[in-house]
Design an enzyme around this catalytic site. Structure first.
Site, PDB file in Angstrom:
ATOM      1  N   HIS A   1      -0.280  -0.520  -0.975  1.00 14.24           N
ATOM      2  CA  HIS A   1      -0.877   0.418  -1.927  1.00 14.24           C
ATOM      3  C   HIS A   1      -0.789   1.842  -1.380  1.00 14.24           C
ATOM      4  CE1 HIS A   1      -2.926  -2.299  -4.870  1.00 14.24           C
ATOM      5  NE2 HIS A   1      -2.822  -3.160  -3.865  1.00 14.24           N
TER       6      HIS A   1
ATOM      7  N   GLU B   1      -1.305   4.555  -2.939  1.00 18.82           N
ATOM      8  CA  GLU B   1      -2.362   5.382  -3.544  1.00 18.82           C
ATOM      9  C   GLU B   1      -3.662   5.298  -2.746  1.00 18.82           C
ATOM     10  OE1 GLU B   1      -2.967   1.358  -5.602  1.00 18.82           O
ATOM     11  OE2 GLU B   1      -1.383   2.477  -4.559  1.00 18.82           O
TER      12      GLU B   1
ATOM     13  N   CYS C   1       2.243  -3.300  -5.156  1.00 15.73           N
ATOM     14  CA  CYS C   1       1.625  -4.589  -4.861  1.00 15.73           C
ATOM     15  C   CYS C   1       2.017  -5.641  -5.898  1.00 15.73           C
ATOM     16  CB  CYS C   1       0.120  -4.452  -4.706  1.00 15.73           C
ATOM     17  SG  CYS C   1      -0.630  -5.864  -3.847  1.00 15.73           S
TER      18      CYS C   1
END
Length: 251
Positions: A225, A227, A122
């Site tokens: 993102h 994650e 990001c």
């Protein structure tokens, strides 16, 4: 073989009159990134700027950190400062975090110097582009015509869109046969892509979603993102592939 040690750049909160840590500057990390790196077989470590504010001192500390790790993750968070790519903020709320920019650029250039892999997430992909000489849209909704919604405070990481992928790119290989869909939590984006980078993924409205660095070392920047998509195979492969590259670095 020992698990590779991965440096993760911290977010920053300035010293303000808050309930906890009153008037204290904070450097902190997202536990989701640490968890994703652990699952991929690495040991994550947060690399503090430690209150340094001079470029030379930051460069020295960055190089000392990078000498001890096998990879670098540039994490998400606050906007980049437009002054980092030669512009003035068009609105005060787009002023960003210049000090954090300087610290992360010191880390990034130290990583290039040592030829260790870098993953930008990001804000991280934006930092990579700016560090390489590119620029950003300070605000996609107001400055880029026909831009779709890329950030919703209500939906946050549950806002998704499709992506198209460059043929033969690393990111295409990572997606394999999975659904080409990612989350979206940003209002700034890549504008002029640096000469040393190549675009490899795009949102339906043309906003750049991924870049890869030409040549060594291994550098991948993602506007989304991964994650925050822990049960999606593609996003797990982002981290496992990054860690595989980190394992090639001498410990």
């Amino acid at each position: 073989m020992m698990r590779p040690l991965i440096a993760v750049s911290p977010n920053n909160f300035p010293a303000v009159d808050r309930h906890f840590y009153k008037h204290k500057e904070l450097e902190y990390g997202d536990a989701s990134i640490a968890s994703a790196l652990r699952r991929a077989g690495a040991l994550p470590v947060l690399v503090y700027r430690a209150a340094l504010d001079e470029d030379g001192a930051m460069a020295e500390l960055a190089e000392e950190f990078i000498e001890r790790v096998q990879g670098l993750v540039l994490s998400g968070g606050a906007d980049l400062s437009p002054t980092s790519y030669g512009e003035l903020p068009l609105k005060e709320e787009w002023s960003g975090d210049r000090m954090r920019d300087r610290w992360e650029m010191a880390l990034y250039h130290a990583a290039l110097k040592r030829s260790i892999p870098v993953l930008g997430i990001c804000r991280g992909v934006q930092l990579i582009n700016v560090a390489e000489g590119g620029s950003l849209w300070q605000d996609l909704p107001s400055l880029r015509p026909d831009t779709s919604v890329h950030r919703s405070q209500e939906l946050y990481c549950q806002l998704f869109h499709d992506v198209s992928l460059a043929k033969g790119s690393l990111i295409e290989a990572l997606f394999e046969d999975d659904e080409q869909r990612v989350n979206s939590v940003h209002h700034q984006g890549l504008r002029r892509v640096a000469d040393g980078l190549v675009e490899t993924a795009w949102a339906p409205d043309g906003v750049i979603e991924a870049v890869e660095r030409k040549g060594a070392p291994w550098v991948l920047g993602l506007q989304w993102h991964p994650e925050w998509m822990p049960k999606v195979a593609t996003q797990e492969r982002v981290f496992s592939t990054f860690i595989a590259e980190a394992k090639k670095v001498s410990q």
